[in-house]
Design an enzyme around this catalytic site. Structure first.
Site, PDB file in Angstrom:
ATOM      1  N   ARG A 163       0.834  -1.224   0.000  1.00  0.00           N
ATOM      2  CA  ARG A 163       0.000   0.000   0.000  1.00  0.00           C
ATOM      3  C   ARG A 163       0.864   1.268   0.000  1.00  0.00           C
ATOM      4  NH1 ARG A 163      -3.152  -3.738  -0.346  1.00  0.00           N
ATOM      5  NH2 ARG A 163      -5.209  -3.844   0.587  1.00  0.00           N
ATOM      6  N   SER A 233     -10.532  -1.055   4.057  1.00  0.00           N
ATOM      7  CA  SER A 233      -9.680  -1.288   5.229  1.00  0.00           C
ATOM      8  C   SER A 233      -9.241   0.057   5.773  1.00  0.00           C
ATOM      9  CB  SER A 233      -8.406  -2.047   4.847  1.00  0.00           C
ATOM     10  OG  SER A 233      -8.707  -3.315   4.387  1.00  0.00           O
ATOM     11  N   GLU A 330      -4.511   3.134   6.971  1.00  0.00           N
ATOM     12  CA  GLU A 330      -4.227   3.060   5.540  1.00  0.00           C
ATOM     13  C   GLU A 330      -4.895   4.273   4.872  1.00  0.00           C
ATOM     14  OE1 GLU A 330      -5.710  -0.547   3.499  1.00  0.00           O
ATOM     15  OE2 GLU A 330      -5.898   0.702   1.744  1.00  0.00           O
TER      16      GLU A 330
HETATM   17  N1  EPU Z   1      -9.690 -11.846  10.655  1.00  0.00           N
HETATM   18  C1  EPU Z   1     -10.194 -11.918  11.945  1.00  0.00           C
HETATM   19  N2  EPU Z   1     -11.483 -11.517  12.144  1.00  0.00           N
HETATM   20  C2  EPU Z   1     -12.278 -11.070  11.139  1.00  0.00           C
HETATM   21  C3  EPU Z   1     -11.766 -11.004   9.835  1.00  0.00           C
HETATM   22  C4  EPU Z   1     -10.454 -11.402   9.613  1.00  0.00           C
HETATM   23  O1  EPU Z   1      -9.521 -12.323  12.878  1.00  0.00           O
HETATM   24  O2  EPU Z   1     -13.434 -10.742  11.404  1.00  0.00           O
HETATM   25  C5  EPU Z   1      -8.288 -12.279  10.418  1.00  0.00           C
HETATM   26  C6  EPU Z   1      -8.224 -13.750  10.070  1.00  0.00           C
HETATM   27  O3  EPU Z   1      -7.060 -14.282  10.671  1.00  0.00           O
HETATM   28  C7  EPU Z   1      -8.070 -13.703   8.542  1.00  0.00           C
HETATM   29  C8  EPU Z   1      -7.208 -12.471   8.388  1.00  0.00           C
HETATM   30  O4  EPU Z   1      -7.705 -11.561   9.359  1.00  0.00           O
HETATM   31  O5  EPU Z   1      -7.437 -14.849   8.059  1.00  0.00           O
HETATM   32  C9  EPU Z   1      -7.212 -11.848   7.013  1.00  0.00           C
HETATM   33  O6  EPU Z   1      -8.514 -11.395   6.691  1.00  0.00           O
HETATM   34  P1  EPU Z   1      -8.908 -11.003   5.200  1.00  0.00           P
HETATM   35  O7  EPU Z   1      -8.613 -12.123   4.279  1.00  0.00           O
HETATM   36  O8  EPU Z   1     -10.305 -10.466   5.212  1.00  0.00           O
HETATM   37  O9  EPU Z   1      -7.870  -9.873   4.796  1.00  0.00           O
HETATM   38  P2  EPU Z   1      -7.256  -8.619   5.539  1.00  0.00           P
HETATM   39  O10 EPU Z   1      -5.798  -8.868   5.729  1.00  0.00           O
HETATM   40  O11 EPU Z   1      -8.044  -8.270   6.753  1.00  0.00           O
HETATM   41  C10 EPU Z   1      -6.532  -7.457   3.335  1.00  0.00           C
HETATM   42  C11 EPU Z   1      -6.672  -6.130   2.649  1.00  0.00           C
HETATM   43  C12 EPU Z   1      -8.045  -6.004   2.024  1.00  0.00           C
HETATM   44  C13 EPU Z   1      -8.227  -7.121   1.021  1.00  0.00           C
HETATM   45  C14 EPU Z   1      -8.065  -8.462   1.763  1.00  0.00           C
HETATM   46  C15 EPU Z   1      -8.126  -9.640   0.826  1.00  0.00           C
HETATM   47  C16 EPU Z   1      -5.228  -4.631   3.879  1.00  0.00           C
HETATM   48  C17 EPU Z   1      -5.163  -3.433   4.760  1.00  0.00           C
HETATM   49  N3  EPU Z   1      -6.455  -5.056   3.601  1.00  0.00           N
HETATM   50  O12 EPU Z   1      -7.444  -7.485   4.422  1.00  0.00           O
HETATM   51  O13 EPU Z   1      -8.066  -4.781   1.311  1.00  0.00           O
HETATM   52  O14 EPU Z   1      -9.489  -7.077   0.392  1.00  0.00           O
HETATM   53  O15 EPU Z   1      -6.766  -8.494   2.403  1.00  0.00           O
HETATM   54  O16 EPU Z   1      -6.995  -9.679   0.040  1.00  0.00           O
HETATM   55  O17 EPU Z   1      -4.195  -5.140   3.462  1.00  0.00           O
HETATM   56  C18 EPU Z   1      -8.637  -2.478   1.435  1.00  0.00           C
HETATM   57  O18 EPU Z   1      -7.441  -2.238   1.324  1.00  0.00           O
HETATM   58  O19 EPU Z   1      -9.497  -1.566   1.534  1.00  0.00           O
HETATM   59  C19 EPU Z   1      -9.083  -3.868   1.507  1.00  0.00           C
HETATM   60  C20 EPU Z   1     -10.345  -4.202   1.742  1.00  0.00           C
END
Ligand code: EPU
Length: 334
Positions: A163, A233, A330
């Site tokens: 990012r 996010s 972010e």
């Molecule tokens: N998790 C929890 N609780 C929840 C949801 C998630 O504990 O309610 C934990 C779990 O361990 C899960 C992990 O978070 O395995 C990852 O969750 P997720 O796959 O939803 O991805 P994220 O890391 O939270 C990132 C990006 C998103 C993108 C997703 C999918 C960032 C800041 N965010 O989220 O991007 O859609 O991966 O690739 O890196 C954005 O930037 O606006 C955005 C939505």
């Protein structure tokens, strides 16, 4: 002719739906018009926005908001395996991806349904489901704010990170990206290793079926920006050193901390940290930590900028207190 408005509400121009005002809002339809605007407003505070999907207006903006009405894409060149596509900065990223998937061109399907426009997505290096914009960006064309000259940045010169890019650091506010050139594959190279993407796609694997699966997953977890105010996010996932990670894991003996190994350290999902601190679904004024994905903060309808700022700060403070980890926004505060 550029479309210039004075003293307008920015409500339609930010997905968090903050009802703040801007002194001037100017939309251009060509690079020439952009140069004229830069000349006309020299010395004013300038902010170039895309879809306003990654920013939080904290107060009225006493300056000039620039926006692009250039919304086309064209094929520049091709070889046996790849096609170079140049897109205008103001094209909605997901409209471009829909067209590319329709043409059977692959590389951006995992980025489907990310809100925002082409120019801003190349500043922010948006990413999802194992792909980042930098993986497909060949070069970026930009105009210097100081003198209107064009400069082409190779992918390497953009200094992309998680990012992050040169346009958020040493060149912040110095260039306006006008076009992004992407290299797409004619043959599908599916990237299905993130989360449950592979099973969601199922047997029939194509750029379009991956796009559709990504959209289904996003719709289950993330608020629809057309319905609920948010900026996706709100925080970045923190990356800690291996030593710090081991110290944290040892201290929290009875809790297993989820993590992803990656270049430069260990990424801990901020969503998990926030959930552990009990913030999922919590409300401060009109701001809420989204129950389905706590990394996202939403405007329940009447949130003020201060509600969002307070909720975000409280979340950061409690993650710091409980885990000793600093998480940072972010979203850009303006
Ligand atoms: N998790 C929890 N609780 C929840 C949801 C998630 O504990 O309610 C934990 C779990 O361990 C899960 C992990 O978070 O395995 C990852 O969750 P997720 O796959 O939803 O991805 P994220 O890391 O939270 C990132 C990006 C998103 C993108 C997703 C999918 C960032 C800041 N965010 O989220 O991007 O859609 O991966 O690739 O890196 C954005 O930037 O606006 C955005 C939505």
């Amino acid at each position: 002719m550029s479309n210039i408005k004075n003293d307008i509400s920015l409500l339609p121009y930010n997905t968090f739906r903050m009802d703040v005002k801007a002194k001037i809002f100017a939309e251009y339809s060509s690079v020439e018009e952009l140069r004229e605007l830069l000349n006309q407003y020299r010395g004013e505070r300038l902010l170039h926005i895309g879809a306003g999907s990654n920013l939080l207006f904290t107060k009225d903006f006493d300056g000039v908001i620039l926006h692009s009405a250039m919304r086309r894409a064209r094929a520049l060149d091709e070889d046996g395996d790849t096609v170079l596509i140049e897109a205008d900065n103001g094209l909605v990223l997901d409209e471009l991806i829909a067209q590319l998937c329709d043409m059977g061109l692959s590389g951006m399907e995992n980025l489907s349904y990310i809100p925002g426009e082409v120019g801003a997505s190349a500043v922010q290096n948006v990413g999802a489901y194992g792909v980042e914009a930098k993986d497909v960006i060949e070069q970026v064309k930009a105009v210097s704010v100081a003198d209107g000259t064009e400069r082409i940045f190779t992918n390497e010169e953009c200094k992309y990170g998680y990012r992050d890019s040169i346009f958020k650091n040493e060149l912040q506010g110095k260039y306006i990206i006008t076009h992004v050139v992407y290299r797409l594959n004619k043959r599908l190279e599916p990237k299905l290793d993130y989360g449950n993407l592979r099973s969601e796609v199922g047997e029939s694997v194509s750029a379009m079926s991956i796009r559709e699966a990504v959209i289904r997953i996003r719709q289950q977890k993330l608020p629809e920006v057309s319905e609920i105010g948010s900026a996706g996010s709100f925080f970045k996932n923190p990356i800690v050193s291996r030593t710090d990670f081991e110290a944290i894991s040892n201290r929290l003996r009875d809790i297993t901390v989820p993590y992803y190994e990656q270049e430069g350290g260990i990424k801990i999902p901020a969503a998990w940290l926030i959930e552990q601190c009990g913030w999922k679904g919590k409300i401060v004024g009109g701001a809420q930590c989204y129950p389905k994905q706590p990394l996202v903060l939403v405007n329940t309808g009447n949130a003020t900028p201060q509600d969002i700022i307070t909720l975000a700060q409280n979340i950061c403070d409690s993650v710091k207190d409980k885990f000793g980890i600093t998480i940072s926004p972010e979203v850009n505060y303006i």
